[in-house]
Structure formats: C-alpha cells, structure tokens
Write a protein that holds these residues in place. Structure first.
Motif, PDB file in Angstrom:
ATOM      1  N   MET A   1     -59.622  72.802  81.983  1.00 23.69           N
ATOM      2  CA  MET A   1     -59.643  71.837  83.062  1.00 23.69           C
ATOM      3  C   MET A   1     -60.504  72.396  84.199  1.00 23.69           C
ATOM      4  SD  MET A   1     -56.522  70.024  85.107  1.00 23.69           S
ATOM      5  CE  MET A   1     -55.992  71.350  86.150  1.00 23.69           C
ATOM      6  N   ILE A   2     -61.248  71.538  84.844  1.00 23.43           N
ATOM      7  CA  ILE A   2     -62.088  71.913  85.978  1.00 23.43           C
ATOM      8  C   ILE A   2     -61.448  71.364  87.246  1.00 23.43           C
ATOM      9  CG2 ILE A   2     -64.311  71.580  87.090  1.00 23.43           C
ATOM     10  CD1 ILE A   2     -65.535  71.377  84.323  1.00 23.43           C
ATOM     11  N   THR A   3     -61.345  72.230  88.241  1.00 26.42           N
ATOM     12  CA  THR A   3     -60.823  71.826  89.539  1.00 26.42           C
ATOM     13  C   THR A   3     -61.941  71.944  90.559  1.00 26.42           C
ATOM     14  OG1 THR A   3     -58.636  72.657  88.952  1.00 26.42           O
ATOM     15  CG2 THR A   3     -59.074  72.299  91.293  1.00 26.42           C
ATOM     16  N   ILE A   4     -62.189  70.902  91.304  1.00 22.88           N
ATOM     17  CA  ILE A   4     -63.196  70.919  92.363  1.00 22.88           C
ATOM     18  C   ILE A   4     -62.471  71.080  93.683  1.00 22.88           C
ATOM     19  CG2 ILE A   4     -65.013  69.620  93.523  1.00 22.88           C
ATOM     20  CD1 ILE A   4     -65.504  68.214  90.824  1.00 22.88           C
ATOM     21  N   ARG A   5     -62.906  72.090  94.460  1.00 25.99           N
ATOM     22  CA  ARG A   5     -62.273  72.351  95.748  1.00 25.99           C
ATOM     23  C   ARG A   5     -63.339  72.805  96.735  1.00 25.99           C
ATOM     24  NH1 ARG A   5     -62.401  77.714  96.425  1.00 25.99           N
ATOM     25  NH2 ARG A   5     -62.157  79.083  94.656  1.00 25.99           N
ATOM     26  N   GLU A   6     -62.971  72.803  97.985  1.00 29.26           N
ATOM     27  CA  GLU A   6     -63.865  73.280  99.033  1.00 29.26           C
ATOM     28  C   GLU A   6     -64.118  74.772  98.839  1.00 29.26           C
ATOM     29  OE1 GLU A   6     -63.751  73.671 103.880  1.00 29.26           O
ATOM     30  OE2 GLU A   6     -62.712  71.993 102.939  1.00 29.26           O
ATOM     31  N   THR A   7     -65.334  75.196  99.129  1.00 32.22           N
ATOM     32  CA  THR A   7     -65.692  76.608  99.035  1.00 32.22           C
ATOM     33  C   THR A   7     -64.975  77.396 100.124  1.00 32.22           C
ATOM     34  OG1 THR A   7     -67.859  75.982  98.204  1.00 32.22           O
ATOM     35  CG2 THR A   7     -67.625  78.222  99.013  1.00 32.22           C
ATOM     36  N   LEU A   8     -64.415  78.535  99.740  1.00 32.37           N
ATOM     37  CA  LEU A   8     -63.723  79.406 100.679  1.00 32.37           C
ATOM     38  C   LEU A   8     -64.602  80.618 101.003  1.00 32.37           C
ATOM     39  CD1 LEU A   8     -60.284  79.497  98.832  1.00 32.37           C
ATOM     40  CD2 LEU A   8     -60.946  78.006 100.736  1.00 32.37           C
ATOM     41  N   LYS A   9     -64.319  81.278 102.126  1.00 38.36           N
ATOM     42  CA  LYS A   9     -65.070  82.493 102.480  1.00 38.36           C
ATOM     43  C   LYS A   9     -64.955  83.539 101.377  1.00 38.36           C
ATOM     44  CE  LYS A   9     -65.992  82.823 107.264  1.00 38.36           C
ATOM     45  NZ  LYS A   9     -66.602  83.842 108.058  1.00 38.36           N
ATOM     46  N   SER A  10     -63.826  83.586 100.700  1.00 36.42           N
ATOM     47  CA  SER A  10     -63.641  84.569  99.628  1.00 36.42           C
ATOM     48  C   SER A  10     -64.531  84.280  98.420  1.00 36.42           C
ATOM     49  CB  SER A  10     -62.169  84.619  99.209  1.00 36.42           C
ATOM     50  OG  SER A  10     -61.745  83.358  98.719  1.00 36.42           O
ATOM     51  N   ASP A  11     -65.118  83.097  98.349  1.00 33.35           N
ATOM     52  CA  ASP A  11     -66.024  82.726  97.253  1.00 33.35           C
ATOM     53  C   ASP A  11     -67.457  83.214  97.492  1.00 33.35           C
ATOM     54  OD1 ASP A  11     -64.031  81.227  95.871  1.00 33.35           O
ATOM     55  OD2 ASP A  11     -64.432  79.498  97.154  1.00 33.35           O
ATOM     56  N   ILE A  12     -67.798  83.571  98.718  1.00 35.79           N
ATOM     57  CA  ILE A  12     -69.173  83.889  99.082  1.00 35.79           C
ATOM     58  C   ILE A  12     -69.781  85.002  98.224  1.00 35.79           C
ATOM     59  CG2 ILE A  12     -70.660  84.800 100.926  1.00 35.79           C
ATOM     60  CD1 ILE A  12     -69.120  82.973 102.852  1.00 35.79           C
ATOM     61  N   PRO A  13     -69.087  86.119  97.960  1.00 31.70           N
ATOM     62  CA  PRO A  13     -69.714  87.146  97.105  1.00 31.70           C
ATOM     63  C   PRO A  13     -70.065  86.627  95.710  1.00 31.70           C
ATOM     64  CG  PRO A  13     -67.828  88.065  98.261  1.00 31.70           C
ATOM     65  CD  PRO A  13     -67.806  86.581  98.509  1.00 31.70           C
ATOM     66  N   HIS A  14     -69.266  85.738  95.173  1.00 35.33           N
ATOM     67  CA  HIS A  14     -69.541  85.170  93.852  1.00 35.33           C
ATOM     68  C   HIS A  14     -70.761  84.244  93.901  1.00 35.33           C
ATOM     69  CE1 HIS A  14     -65.742  86.812  92.526  1.00 35.33           C
ATOM     70  NE2 HIS A  14     -65.133  86.188  93.527  1.00 35.33           N
ATOM     71  N   ILE A  15     -70.872  83.477  94.968  1.00 39.48           N
ATOM     72  CA  ILE A  15     -72.018  82.583  95.134  1.00 39.48           C
ATOM     73  C   ILE A  15     -73.291  83.400  95.311  1.00 39.48           C
ATOM     74  CG2 ILE A  15     -73.066  80.835  96.641  1.00 39.48           C
ATOM     75  CD1 ILE A  15     -70.128  79.916  97.223  1.00 39.48           C
ATOM     76  N   GLN A  16     -73.225  84.455  96.123  1.00 39.06           N
ATOM     77  CA  GLN A  16     -74.389  85.315  96.329  1.00 39.06           C
ATOM     78  C   GLN A  16     -74.839  85.941  95.003  1.00 39.06           C
ATOM     79  OE1 GLN A  16     -72.429  87.573  99.455  1.00 39.06           O
ATOM     80  NE2 GLN A  16     -74.140  87.122 100.831  1.00 39.06           N
ATOM     81  N   ALA A  17     -73.898  86.369  94.175  1.00 41.03           N
ATOM     82  CA  ALA A  17     -74.241  86.955  92.881  1.00 41.03           C
ATOM     83  C   ALA A  17     -74.903  85.920  91.977  1.00 41.03           C
ATOM     84  CB  ALA A  17     -72.993  87.527  92.220  1.00 41.03           C
TER      85      ALA A  17
END
Length: 43
Positions: A1-17
């Motif tokens: 299942m895929i859940t769509i949610r607002e991006t959190l500050k804790s997600d930033i390192p994953h996005i940068q990678a």
C-alpha cells in the motif's frame, strides 16, 4: 500500500540522497544529480 503524506523535515536527508543520484535524476534533466544543501531545502 502507498501512503501519500506531507514531507517532514526528517525526510530531507532521504530526498537529498535521491536527488543527488544521477542515475535517478538523469530522467528529469540532471545527469549529475541535483545537489541541495540543508539551507536550500529549508525554504
């Protein structure tokens, strides 16, 4: 299942990678990746 949610500050390192990966980002015009600092991401 895929859940769509607002991006959190804790997600930033994953996005940068992900964005820094040229193999992934070449499909959107950044064959060397898109490198953004923490300050760039905190907008």
């Amino acid at each position: 299942m895929i859940t769509i949610r607002e991006t959190l500050k804790s997600d930033i390192p994953h996005i940068q990678a992900l964005w820094g990966n040229g193999t992934v980002m070449k499909f959107v015009g950044f064959p060397d990746g898109l490198h953004k600092s923490d300050a760039d991401m905190d907008a």
